[in-house]
Design an enzyme around this catalytic site. Structure first.
Site, PDB file in Angstrom:
ATOM      1  N   GLU A 466       0.852  -1.190   0.000  1.00 29.46           N
ATOM      2  CA  GLU A 466       0.000   0.000   0.000  1.00 29.46           C
ATOM      3  C   GLU A 466       0.888   1.239   0.000  1.00 29.46           C
ATOM      4  OE1 GLU A 466      -0.002   1.233   4.006  1.00 29.46           O
ATOM      5  OE2 GLU A 466       1.696   0.280   2.980  1.00 29.46           O
ATOM      6  N   GLU A 469       4.205   1.466   1.756  1.00 25.92           N
ATOM      7  CA  GLU A 469       5.250   0.730   1.049  1.00 25.92           C
ATOM      8  C   GLU A 469       5.911  -0.424   1.785  1.00 25.92           C
ATOM      9  OE1 GLU A 469       7.833   3.819  -0.714  1.00 25.92           O
ATOM     10  OE2 GLU A 469       6.455   3.550  -2.374  1.00 25.92           O
TER      11      GLU A 469
END
Length: 737
Positions: A466, A469
């Site tokens: 997401e 990271e």
């Protein structure tokens, strides 16, 4: 990988040509003995909290400088993915009783504070990316004005040196070259009026008017290091660094401080010594005043092409200064060779600058790379400000680097070479939304949009990472961008006579919109009996106590129901859910106040937010650097507050019909003396000597923060977030229709 990707563009010097270059550089001076101590200490880059970032607006000037506190730090050449000079600073002595240096450059925590007794400040010159640095002690004062030559790859400094005791002093220039993003394989020679450094991919030449005097080249941290040399007897030795290593150089300036004497310093860059010397020599021949006029004119022309500042900042001097500086920073963040490539930040925080990520790692990263996520925020801000050509170049760049399967790399160098390759589906969704928002719906644009949307159909809604990271799973923020991407793609599909594709995209988006809460909001978590969104769920089962490791040195398993963030606001900001949906309201309450690790923190700069519960992406409690491999529970690294999240909250408040100006003010208050906006600011637990609400040593300037400030300013005038895709909000919330 970074090194290999740049060599085809720059080329190699053969061993013979290296030797030839060295002999040519030394031709005007007597041969010097070889410096002892090769290769010297392992090269590191300077800390990331920059106080200035500058370059000419003209495309011919492909050198970009940074400033931090008292000194010039990294210079990027030939592009924004390639730092090629670590820094320059000055030392002052009377030759007998004292030796002052502008910074303490050997601090074990890699902080490099201003040296004891030195006062330093950075002053941005309004309307340009020209900066003035002033450093002084009770005995002397240096005033340094920095620009780049508008037509050459040269950084220029106008240096005014004043002896405050009215006694002659010796001024020394200390330089740390690092051609080609590697400071461990350089050679250097110091000739009459020149400090020359080179490796097999690039070169730098430092020269001055009046001419430099005695000079030397040595190896960092050894007896031939010029600073250690000066410490020993207040004089320089006379070496050439003929073996590859971490070369550092020094020369005596041709001014003594009596009568406020001024010198012009040039740092020329090139693919070889000849090119670098030509750049420095040509710039000195033209003179600082003429080049400064061209520098100023270039930025004046750019400012004239933009819209007048929005009313939200126009009448407030502080807000207007931050707004105008933000637009210049965003413009300077676009590479001049690879047009449209806009980097996240000209900096290398913590481990990314100390180069200790891997045993054999020698190259910097990853902030001076291109990230489609950051790109989206920059493009929408520049469009709002009236820089239409830049936004079109940015989209064109995205289309050039799009993968054949329709997705986008996690990040790339400015030349399009991939660096990190993990799949992040928001970075495939956002280019679709951006293209739709900009009206980029031609048949050619559709070919790219279709490939990206088809990839979402095949691979969504679960993402490998997401937006923060380091976690895979079902992210409400990523799913929000995917839904928005599919709805925008459907609109472009119909415009290009593809109704079946449009129906397919809309049907899938509707299904994801209907299910996102059941996938990502728990109603049996520890913070509330009512549903609240989680950062991610690993299995689309938010009521399951599934555990995962947060990463970033938080090395214990956590229940997914414990980890909340405010990224779910993307559901509102992209038009997927109404602002007053009960789960949205409850999630805000949980995140801000109820969780074990409240996200909202009041600081002297205003209220700002942590990324997520137990975030570890930041300095250690005592202020030491974040390190990916640090493992000490008593010194757990701590992620601090992100000013850009105040901007996101401000956009949410606009949708809710409330005042967003306090959030705009919060972001502005985090600017440092050079008006650079940071990635993070200290929270309510700052380390000793630091102040809550002020920038940490995280990436500064961060383009995303500057873009969020600009965009929120325009959104306040509009009364709603200007980048919100109306077609999505109309479909799912009945607004913006």
């Amino acid at each position: 990988m970074l090194r290999m990707s740049m060599r085809p563009a720059i080329g190699r010097l053969t061993v013979l040509s290296i030797c030839t270059a060295l002999m040519a550089a030394a031709a005007t001076a007597a041969a010097k003995p070889p410096a002892p101590g090769a290769p010297g200490a392992i090269h590191t880059w300077a800390p990331a909290d920059k106080h200035g970032f500058g370059t000419s607006h003209q495309l011919a000037s492909n050198a970009y400088f940074t400033l931090r506190a008292a000194s010039l730090t990294e210079v990027y050449f030939p592009d924004l993915s390639t730092p090629s000079f670590r820094g320059l600073q000055f030392a002052v002595t009377d030759g007998k009783t004292f030796l002052d240096r502008e910074t303490v450059d050997d601090d074990p925590r890699h902080i490099e504070p201003v040296a004891p007794g030195v006062i330093a400040r950075v002053e941005p010159v309004a309307g340009t990316l020209k900066f003035r640095q002033v450093t002084q002690t009770a005995r002397w004062r240096l005033t340094k004005t920095w620009i780049t030559d508008p037509e050459r790859a040269t950084v220029l400094g106008r240096i005014r040196f004043e002896s405050l005791t009215r006694k002659p002093l010796r001024l020394y220039v200390l330089t740390d070259p690092a051609p080609g993003d590697d400071g461990n394989d350089d050679r250097g020679t110091s000739t009459e009026n020149r400090l020359v450094a080179f490796d097999d991919v690039g070169a730098s030449v430092v020269s001055a008017t009046p001419a430099l005097g005695e000079s030397t080249s040595g190896y960092r941290g050894t007896a031939s290091d010029p600073w250690k040399d000066l410490e020993a007897d207040k004089r320089l030795s006379n070496y050439d660094a003929t073996e590859p290593g971490n070369v550092v150089q020094a020369a005596r300036a041709g001014v003594n401080g009596v009568g406020s004497q001024t010198m012009t310093l040039a740092i020329g860059f090139g693919r070889n010594v000849s090119d670098a010397d030509a750049a420095a020599t040509g710039s000195l021949a033209d003179g600082f005043a003429a080049l400064e006029a061209g520098f100023d004119a270039g930025w004046a022309e750019y400012r004239a092409s933009l819209r007048q500042p929005p009313a939200s900042v126009a009448a407030d001097a502080q807000l207007r200064r931050v707004y105008e500086q933000s637009l210049l920073v965003l413009a300077a963040s676009e590479d001049k060779i690879h047009r449209g490539a806009s980097i996240a930040s000209p900096s290398m925080p913590w481990i990314w600058g100390t180069l200790t990520l891997e045993p054999d790692r020698r190259f910097s990263g990853p902030y001076h790379l291109v990230w489609p996520r950051d790109f989206y925020h920059v493009a929408t801000a520049q469009k709002a400000a009236g820089d239409d050509p830049a936004t079109d170049r940015l989209v064109d760049y995205l289309w050039r680097v799009q993968k054949p399967d329709g997705s986008f790399w996690q990040n790339t160098r400015v030349d399009g070479t991939p660096k990190w390759t993990t799949e992040q589906l928001d970075q495939t969704s956002l280019p679709i939304v951006l293209a739709w928002w900009l009206g980029r719906t031609s048949l050619e644009d559709w070919s790219h949009i279709e490939r990206a949307a088809d990839y979402l159909v095949r691979e969504g809604p679960r993402t490998d990472q997401e937006r923060w990271e380091n976690q895979d799973g079902y992210s409400p923020n990523t799913i929000a961008t995917e839904i928005a991407g599919l709805i925008c793609a459907a609109d472009v599909a119909r415009e290009n006579n593809e109704p079946d594709k449009a129906d397919q995209y809309e049907a899938l988006a509707d299904s994801w919109q209907a299910n996102v809460e059941s996938w990502t909001a728990t109603d049996n978590g520890p913070y509330s009996p009512r549903p609240y969104y989680l950062r991610v769920t690993k299995d689309a089962q938010p009521n399951q106590g599934t555990t995962y490791n947060l990463g970033d040195n938080f090395n214990r398993p956590v229940d997914q129901r414990e980890i909340v963030d405010n990224s779910f606001l993307g559901l509102v900001l992209f038009g997927v859910k109404p602002w007053n949906h009960p789960t949205v309201l409850n999630s805000l309450e949980v995140g801000d106040r109820t969780s074990a690790y409240p996200l909202a923190v009041n600081t002297p700069s205003g209220t700002a937010w942590h990324r997520f519960t137990y975030d570890g992406y930041g300095e250690q409690p005592n202020g030491d650097d974040w390190d990916l491999f640090f493992d000490n529970p008593q010194r757990q690294t701590r992620g601090r507050l992100w000013p850009l999240l105040a901007g996101e909250r401000g956009e949410y408040e606009l949708i809710a019909g409330r005042d967003a100006r306090p959030h705009l003010r919060t972001i502005a208050n985090t600017a440092n003396d050079g008006l650079m906006l940071p990635e993070q600011v200290w929270d309510d637990q700052p380390p000793p000597g630091e102040t809550s609400g002020e920038g940490t040593r995280s990436a500064t300037p961060l383009a995303w923060t500057h873009a969020q400030f600009v965009r929120l300013a325009w959104s306040i005038d509009a009364g709603e977030p200007i980048e919100r895709p109306s077609i999505v909000a109309c479909r799912y919330t009945g607004t913006d229709c």
